[in-house]
Scaffold this motif. Structure first.
Motif, PDB file in Angstrom:
ATOM      1  N   GLY B 218       0.777  -1.224   0.000  1.00  0.00           N
ATOM      2  CA  GLY B 218       0.000   0.000   0.000  1.00  0.00           C
ATOM      3  C   GLY B 218       0.815   1.284   0.000  1.00  0.00           C
ATOM      4  N   GLU B 219       2.135   1.164   0.073  1.00  0.00           N
ATOM      5  CA  GLU B 219       2.942   2.381   0.101  1.00  0.00           C
ATOM      6  C   GLU B 219       3.322   2.788  -1.322  1.00  0.00           C
ATOM      7  OE1 GLU B 219       5.690   3.509   3.413  1.00  0.00           O
ATOM      8  OE2 GLU B 219       7.191   2.961   1.930  1.00  0.00           O
ATOM      9  N   ALA B 220       3.042   4.033  -1.672  1.00  0.00           N
ATOM     10  CA  ALA B 220       3.329   4.528  -3.024  1.00  0.00           C
ATOM     11  C   ALA B 220       4.723   5.139  -3.084  1.00  0.00           C
ATOM     12  CB  ALA B 220       2.287   5.554  -3.419  1.00  0.00           C
ATOM     13  N   GLU B 221       5.218   5.297  -4.288  1.00  0.00           N
ATOM     14  CA  GLU B 221       6.478   6.019  -4.516  1.00  0.00           C
ATOM     15  C   GLU B 221       6.296   7.481  -4.107  1.00  0.00           C
ATOM     16  OE1 GLU B 221       9.253   5.351  -7.364  1.00  0.00           O
ATOM     17  OE2 GLU B 221       9.122   3.483  -6.227  1.00  0.00           O
ATOM     18  N   PRO B 222       7.360   8.126  -3.631  1.00  0.00           N
ATOM     19  CA  PRO B 222       7.227   9.568  -3.348  1.00  0.00           C
ATOM     20  C   PRO B 222       6.901  10.329  -4.632  1.00  0.00           C
ATOM     21  CG  PRO B 222       9.521   8.820  -3.065  1.00  0.00           C
ATOM     22  CD  PRO B 222       8.692   7.613  -3.322  1.00  0.00           C
ATOM     23  N   GLU B 223       6.113  11.381  -4.510  1.00  0.00           N
ATOM     24  CA  GLU B 223       5.680  12.107  -5.711  1.00  0.00           C
ATOM     25  C   GLU B 223       6.711  13.112  -6.193  1.00  0.00           C
ATOM     26  OE1 GLU B 223       1.815  13.753  -5.003  1.00  0.00           O
ATOM     27  OE2 GLU B 223       0.996  11.747  -4.641  1.00  0.00           O
ATOM     28  N   GLU B 224       7.467  13.665  -5.262  1.00  0.00           N
ATOM     29  CA  GLU B 224       8.394  14.718  -5.655  1.00  0.00           C
ATOM     30  C   GLU B 224       9.731  14.149  -6.108  1.00  0.00           C
ATOM     31  OE1 GLU B 224       7.991  18.508  -3.219  1.00  0.00           O
ATOM     32  OE2 GLU B 224       7.096  16.974  -1.926  1.00  0.00           O
ATOM     33  N   GLU B 225      10.392  14.915  -6.966  1.00  0.00           N
ATOM     34  CA  GLU B 225      11.690  14.517  -7.493  1.00  0.00           C
ATOM     35  C   GLU B 225      12.756  15.400  -6.845  1.00  0.00           C
ATOM     36  OE1 GLU B 225      12.315  11.987  -9.410  1.00  0.00           O
ATOM     37  OE2 GLU B 225      14.433  12.481  -9.721  1.00  0.00           O
ATOM     38  N   PRO B 226      13.845  14.802  -6.382  1.00  0.00           N
ATOM     39  CA  PRO B 226      14.886  15.637  -5.751  1.00  0.00           C
ATOM     40  C   PRO B 226      15.620  16.489  -6.791  1.00  0.00           C
ATOM     41  CG  PRO B 226      15.571  13.319  -5.833  1.00  0.00           C
ATOM     42  CD  PRO B 226      14.165  13.372  -6.320  1.00  0.00           C
ATOM     43  N   THR B 227      16.082  17.655  -6.376  1.00  0.00           N
ATOM     44  CA  THR B 227      16.970  18.463  -7.222  1.00  0.00           C
ATOM     45  C   THR B 227      18.371  17.845  -7.161  1.00  0.00           C
ATOM     46  OG1 THR B 227      17.651  19.821  -5.365  1.00  0.00           O
ATOM     47  CG2 THR B 227      15.685  20.530  -6.564  1.00  0.00           C
ATOM     48  N   ASP B 228      19.242  18.302  -8.061  1.00  0.00           N
ATOM     49  CA  ASP B 228      20.632  17.828  -8.034  1.00  0.00           C
ATOM     50  C   ASP B 228      21.266  18.068  -6.674  1.00  0.00           C
ATOM     51  OD1 ASP B 228      20.174  17.437 -10.668  1.00  0.00           O
ATOM     52  OD2 ASP B 228      21.884  18.612 -11.391  1.00  0.00           O
ATOM     53  N   GLU B 229      21.017  19.264  -6.160  1.00  0.00           N
ATOM     54  CA  GLU B 229      21.628  19.625  -4.884  1.00  0.00           C
ATOM     55  C   GLU B 229      21.151  18.685  -3.775  1.00  0.00           C
ATOM     56  OE1 GLU B 229      20.730  23.676  -3.754  1.00  0.00           O
ATOM     57  OE2 GLU B 229      21.792  23.259  -1.862  1.00  0.00           O
ATOM     58  N   GLU B 230      19.855  18.423  -3.763  1.00  0.00           N
ATOM     59  CA  GLU B 230      19.328  17.519  -2.734  1.00  0.00           C
ATOM     60  C   GLU B 230      19.917  16.117  -2.869  1.00  0.00           C
ATOM     61  OE1 GLU B 230      14.873  19.262  -1.714  1.00  0.00           O
ATOM     62  OE2 GLU B 230      15.203  18.362  -3.690  1.00  0.00           O
ATOM     63  N   LEU B 231      19.960  15.626  -4.112  1.00  0.00           N
ATOM     64  CA  LEU B 231      20.511  14.285  -4.342  1.00  0.00           C
ATOM     65  C   LEU B 231      21.905  14.167  -3.762  1.00  0.00           C
ATOM     66  CD1 LEU B 231      19.589  13.392  -8.030  1.00  0.00           C
ATOM     67  CD2 LEU B 231      19.116  11.969  -6.030  1.00  0.00           C
TER      68      LEU B 231
END
Lengths: 382, 382
Positions: B218-231
């Motif tokens: 029941g757990e979905a993938e996170p919807e947001e995508e990390p920025t380069d800096e966050e990664l």
């Protein structure tokens, strides 16, 4: 989830007697689940498609042949070769090897599912298999939550094997759902024991299915022992409803001298039944059944036999669905019930094979195995 | 529980290099569990004792031969006969049949355990097997709760297979325990995603093991995508500690044109490493490693090589335990680490095979596979 939902809905539409062929179910890890929901047969090209893709099925997960160093399998194919040998075969032979192995895995699982049905541990197998992948576990949890009533209707009332906890979803199992619902019929209880799955359970039910057969990690046996009165009162109410407590005037339980476990049940001088060792259910004698019928509202726990079949049932014949005039729809498979004629006289007592609801769906199917009957068998009169 | 506790305590006392023979473990359903706790071999007469008692082992539970209508098994014994045929054999032959079948089940399970170790899904197998009986599940839960630190020490830092949820005890798995502990090293995070097992996870770790490889019903993938800096910031801090965020001045992530997934990492013009596709870990280039060493407190993420082995490591030889002068004790198997000489100059980067703590326990064992090294190989200079 969608496959499970469709399957249950189609199963609901079809009469129970009709086999349901579930097309396109591929991985053997899901067979137990879909059988539990009502599928009778499968076909799928998955075993061959997986083989084309170089994939080696196991019930714990699918691997690539290229990653395998040894075969964790004893099928005739895997017994003959090592992975190294197979990898050196021509492409076509590799595919043939994998297809045969994959098919063996499927057939083995079908046999295991059949054994689990016969042994009463199909849900245990389903719960084990659900650990194959979280998606399957998700589908199982979804199904338990949304189709409680549909699943409960066809679920045996008693089983010979234990009920094993294997994760939170166990709380939603049809047996647990029913047991909790039926506990509400047991009234005026003074002593309870605490359980993880059923909350507070009347002490008199400590040996009765499913309470006495449930195994939860870390859960101990109840410490207190029920009195005779508690045993009889709680078991009768649980099996036959609150009115059943008035069936016997002066009930006594005779316990086994070697094990101390409750066995024979008397009402004064009269033997009215016994408490069965493996599931703690009350199995009434004919006299016990007569006393129960007197207090139970019609048609509770009754299988009403058509006039023209009354004598044959009274002589001990298995009750077929087409013998039945009327029935308590709450009756479930493997439940102790009372066959009566149309004037509510007891003809026989015995154990059901189907649900009360299924009588209409099966035209001519054994419904109840007779244990005691009021007339001698034909053969005995000749 | 007692068996598990003793095993872990004995394993702690023994050097890792010494095999541990666990005597008297009978049922194959428990093999995976005891291997995960550190046992290397077993012996038991259970297969024969069960056979004497008419019991037919399967990994899903033990049955009596008398109750079987078909064999849910493909072993050479079961392929030869039907249960009916076996039941009609003389008593001694029945026992021999059952003993051979039971032994096949044991051997098959040992092979499966080995495949699970190689494939990185041993805990998944243990969790599946724990559904064999609630007592085994109880022992597993007990072990996870009481021996978190002992288990974490030897647990690989990354795996090629997913982390599958299979019940509440998953929350106590050593990988989950460690991941939560290590998340505390990631600071100054603005965006998180919510998970069942790890609570709030920095968005930059959405592809990184175990967060990106965890499957929960029941757990979905996170919807947001990390920025380069966050990664870069979150992955570096997670793998190497909060100081690592200062390693690169102007980091950029090049994403795959076809999948959009992060791949190469540059610091300005310089390639400092890559983000590995299957576990989202940062794999530093030599230049990346030099920049990391500059900011990481000694001996974090380092394998310090004895002077006399420095050149051989710089030329790409596998690092053996006896090459090692000093080491970060927090290093775990399958982790990206940096081999340095005694003046903290980078010699090589690569992946560990053992825990930092195990260096002392193994006299002469491969410890680190070298990926990049600062000098050409011997053969290349000749």
């Amino acid at each position: 989830n969608i496959q499970a939902e469709y399957l249950i809905r189609v199963r609901e539409l079809l009469p129970s007697g009709k086999p349901l062929h579930f097309w396109g179910i591929g991985h053997p890890s899901t067979f137990a689940f879909f059988v539990a929901l009502g599928a009778d047969s499968f076909d799928s090209a998955a075993y061959a498609l997986f083989a084309e893709d170089g994939r080696y099925m196991t019930i714990e997960g699918t691997m690539y042949l290229k990653d395998l160093e040894e075969f964790p399998c004893d099928c005739p194919e895997c017994s003959r070769y090592t992975p190294k040998e197979v990898k050196s075969m021509p492409q076509e032979e590799i595919m043939r090897f994998l297809a045969r192995h994959n098919l063996h895995v499927c057939v083995r699982e079908i046999k295991k599912v059949r054994e689990a049905i016969r042994g009463g541990w199909l849900w245990e197998l389903v719960q084990m298999r659900a650990r194959y992948h979280p998606k399957l576990l998700e589908a199982l949890i979804f199904t338990f939550k949304h189709f409680k009533d549909e699943l409960e209707k066809r679920e045996p009332f008693s089983k010979k094997s234990g009920l094993f906890y294997s994760g939170e979803e166990t709380k939603e199992r049809p047996e647990v759902y029913r047991a909790k619902k039926m506990l509400r019929r047991v009234i005026k209880v003074k002593r309870f024991f605490s359980t993880v799955l059923y909350d507070q359970v009347p002490i008199g039910l400590r040996y009765t299915y499913p309470f006495g057969q449930t195994h939860v990690p870390g859960e101990a046996e109840p410490e207190e022992e029920p009195t005779d009165e508690e045993l009889i009162s709680h078991i009768l109410q649980y099996q036959f409803g609150p009115e059943a407590v008035n069936a016997f005037e002066n009930p006594i339980v005779i316990r086994s001298k070697s094990t101390g476990m409750p066995r024979q049940v008397f009402d004064g001088e009269e033997r009215v039944g016994m408490i069965r060792h493996y599931d703690g259910m009350f199995v009434p004698s004919l006299e016990g059944a007569r006393k129960l019928v007197r207090v139970l509202p019609y048609p509770r726990s009754r299988v009403v036999i058509k006039r023209r079949f009354a004598e044959t049932v009274a002589r001990g014949t298995t009750v077929f669905t087409h013998f039945i005039e009327d029935i308590d729809p709450e009756i479930r498979p493997y439940q102790e019930v009372i066959a009566v004629d149309d004037s509510d006289s007891v003809l026989a007592v015995g154990k059901t094979i189907l649900s009360g609801l299924e009588v209409e769906e099966f035209e001519n199917h054994p419904f109840m195995k007779v244990r005691h009957h009021v007339l001698p068998r034909e053969s005995e009169t000749n």
